[in-house]
Design an enzyme around this catalytic site. Structure first.
Site, PDB file in Angstrom:
ATOM      1  N   LYS A  83     110.115 -47.490   8.186  1.00  0.00           N
ATOM      2  CA  LYS A  83     111.169 -48.024   7.407  1.00  0.00           C
ATOM      3  C   LYS A  83     111.938 -46.865   6.556  1.00  0.00           C
ATOM      4  O   LYS A  83     111.347 -45.940   6.161  1.00  0.00           O
ATOM      5  CB  LYS A  83     110.176 -48.978   6.487  1.00  0.00           C
ATOM      6  CG  LYS A  83     111.096 -49.817   5.364  1.00  0.00           C
ATOM      7  CD  LYS A  83     110.319 -50.699   4.662  1.00  0.00           C
ATOM      8  CE  LYS A  83     111.121 -51.623   3.610  1.00  0.00           C
ATOM      9  NZ  LYS A  83     110.401 -52.724   2.668  1.00  0.00           N
ATOM     10  N   SER A  98     111.497 -57.478   2.867  1.00  0.00           N
ATOM     11  CA  SER A  98     112.715 -56.498   3.145  1.00  0.00           C
ATOM     12  C   SER A  98     112.448 -55.879   4.176  1.00  0.00           C
ATOM     13  O   SER A  98     113.456 -55.048   4.831  1.00  0.00           O
ATOM     14  CB  SER A  98     112.780 -55.655   1.784  1.00  0.00           C
ATOM     15  OG  SER A  98     111.718 -54.885   1.534  1.00  0.00           O
ATOM     16  N   SER A 114     107.214 -58.268   1.170  1.00  0.00           N
ATOM     17  CA  SER A 114     108.005 -57.768   1.989  1.00  0.00           C
ATOM     18  C   SER A 114     107.342 -57.187   3.384  1.00  0.00           C
ATOM     19  O   SER A 114     108.251 -56.680   4.386  1.00  0.00           O
ATOM     20  CB  SER A 114     108.734 -56.693   1.566  1.00  0.00           C
ATOM     21  OG  SER A 114     110.062 -57.406   0.669  1.00  0.00           O
TER      22      SER A 114
END
Ligand code: GLN
Length: 483
Positions: free
Chosen positions: A76, A151, A175
């Site tokens: 990420k 997210s 998330s």
């Protein structure tokens, strides 16, 4: 091979059926083929990835490989990665090449895993749909009209589309779990404090926690074995004994007590989600578990509490982005004050600005007691609800999200609707408890449904066992979109 488990990939590497360089090329070509349509990756750097693969191949030849050696991992873009662009999904960091590695990145490097690219995400991890990213929305690989969740939407999409075997995510209020659910993969947010936050760009520090996203619980266990560990550079890192998270995977579930919070099975959940969750619970009863009703009376307050505390912490954390230290700086300004103002006005997107405004408001002198302090008190009550529930059950189950993936644009103009996507996940975050999501079928428009499993502190190996046994009996986790 795209659908192989980590164990299978690791076996192939060990048998020299394939090298890490070849494996890395395989996934890079899958990324090349799909990324223009899915937008899961912000940065791909073939040369750097292949260099790491070459080092991994040497390790394998030398006989010093461990289960993740030579395996491509999508990271990420919230994790600072030395020499790589690290944007956190924001224009503010669109020119930021990190000079150092986050604790998590160091740990993957140490075992010889290959960084296959940096994944797209909501700006500063604020969002539930990936639509707040400066780099544009990610598409759900099951249906390009749908969001992947957020997210960690880029990571979820990358794993679901088999552009990477596994990925990292971070979870502040849901998330990891919500995008895992919406993309039909597995993900776990471990107990707060177990995975280092060093070099993980901060959103709400008392809630932020890194964790893995993968196809199966077994893969999650192998990922956690690498990710968990004390880090003196993170002041809330916990000093706990190293454990093998795969050790309990095969334990039968007879006698397992599953708590079903009556508040989660009330209104709010869509019918299609409820049907898939009910079927999963039936499977668990077949596996020998019993289900009992529990209550989390303060859980309806978790969204309001989260949206006081997370913005409060964010408003403080994001004050460092001022155009002086690093990242974006406005091009023209007359004085220092204007440089700050224009930099932040131009560098942050609308959702981030909304959070900063809310956060500074609830922390301001006149409102601190009414909002921030009050929210802290309710946070404690929410944690106590769980403590009480865990005297009656071993794990708690429910839906991960109230609906399947929604359409791109459907909720972007209504922040409150968007916030409600985390109605089932935010309470565990506030309590610091581990939570995970596993795929349990499909709902409306053939979009995936996730089952949420919440465990007590440090019960990750039990949760992974609970998920793995279900995945031995069903094959939802092996389904992949037609791409
Ligand atoms: N969707 C929630 C938010 O927008 C949670 C995000 C997260 O966990 N990073 O804040």
């Amino acid at each position: 091979m795209l659908n192989d488990s980590l164990k299978q990939l690791s076996q192939r590497l060990e048998n020299k059926e394939i090298s890490s360089v070849e494996l890395t090329k395989e996934f890079l070509s899958r990324i090349n083929k799909l990324n223009s349509q899915l937008n899961a990756f912000i940065t791909v750097d073939e040369e750097r990835s292949l260099e790491q693969a070459r080092v991994a191949d040497q390790k394998i030849t030398a006989g010093t490989a461990t289960p993740l050696t030579g395996i491509p991992v999508a990271q990420k873009d919230i994790f600072c990665t030395e020499g790589w662009l690290t944007t956190c999904g924001s224009k503010m960091l669109s020119n930021f090449v990190s000079p150092y590695d986050a604790g998590v990145i160091e740990r993957f490097k140490a075992v010889g895993a290959v960084n296959i690219g940096k994944t797209n995400m909501d700006e500063f991890a604020m969002g539930s749909s990936n639509e707040t990213s400066f780099y544009g929305p990610v598409k759900n690989p099951w249906d390009s009209h749908a969001v992947p969740g957020g997210s960690s939407g880029g990571s979820a999409c990358a794993v679901a589309a088999r552009m990477a075997p596994v990925a990292t995510g971070t979870d502040t209020g849901g998330s990891i779990r919500q995008p895992a659910a919406l993309c039909g993969i597995s993900g776990i947010k471990p107990t707060y404090g177990t995975v280092s936050r060093y070099g993980m760009i901060a959103f709400a520090s008392s809630l932020d926690q890194g964790g893995p996203m993968a196809k199966s619980a077994e893969d999650l266990a192998l990922m956690l074995n690498v990710m968990v560990g004390f880090d003196a550079r993170d002041s809330t890192s916990l000093q706990c004994e190293a454990e093998d998270y795969a050790r309990d995977l095969e334990t039968p579930l007879s006698g397992l007590r599953i708590g079903l919070p009556k508040e989660y099975f009330a209104e709010g959940m869509n019918g299609d989600v409820e049907r898939a969750v009910d079927k999963a619970l039936e499977e668990y009863r077949k596996l020998g578990a019993e289900t009992i009703e529990v209550s989390l009376p303060n859980s309806p307050l978790s969204i309001p509490v989260y949206y006081v505390l997370a913005p409060a912490e964010a408003s403080s954390n994001l004050s460092r982005f001022d155009g002086v230290r690093y990242g974006y700086r406005a091009e023209s300004y007359r004085n220092l004050e204007e440089m700050y103002r224009k930099t932040r006005a131009e560098g942050f997107g609308a959702e981030v600005k909304r959070r900063i405004l809310i956060g500074t408001y609830v922390l301001s002198h006149g409102y601190y007691d009414a909002y921030y302090l009050q929210a802290q008190k309710v946070r404690r009550l929410i944690a106590q609800d769980f403590k009480q529930a865990f005297t009656q059950c071993d794990v708690i189950m429910g839906p991960t999200a109230p609906t399947v993936a929604f359409d791109i644009g459907e909720k972007s103009s209504d922040p409150v609707q968007m916030y409600l996507s985390d109605i089932y996940t935010s309470a565990a975050s506030l309590a610091g408890l581990p939570g995970m999501s596993i795929p349990v079928g499909f709902g409306e428009k053939s979009r995936p449904v996730g089952l949420h499993i919440i465990g007590n502190y440090f019960s990750e190996s039990l949760m992974l066992n609970v998920a793995h046994q279900y995945q031995q009996a069903t094959d939802w986790h092996q389904k992949m979109p037609n791409l």
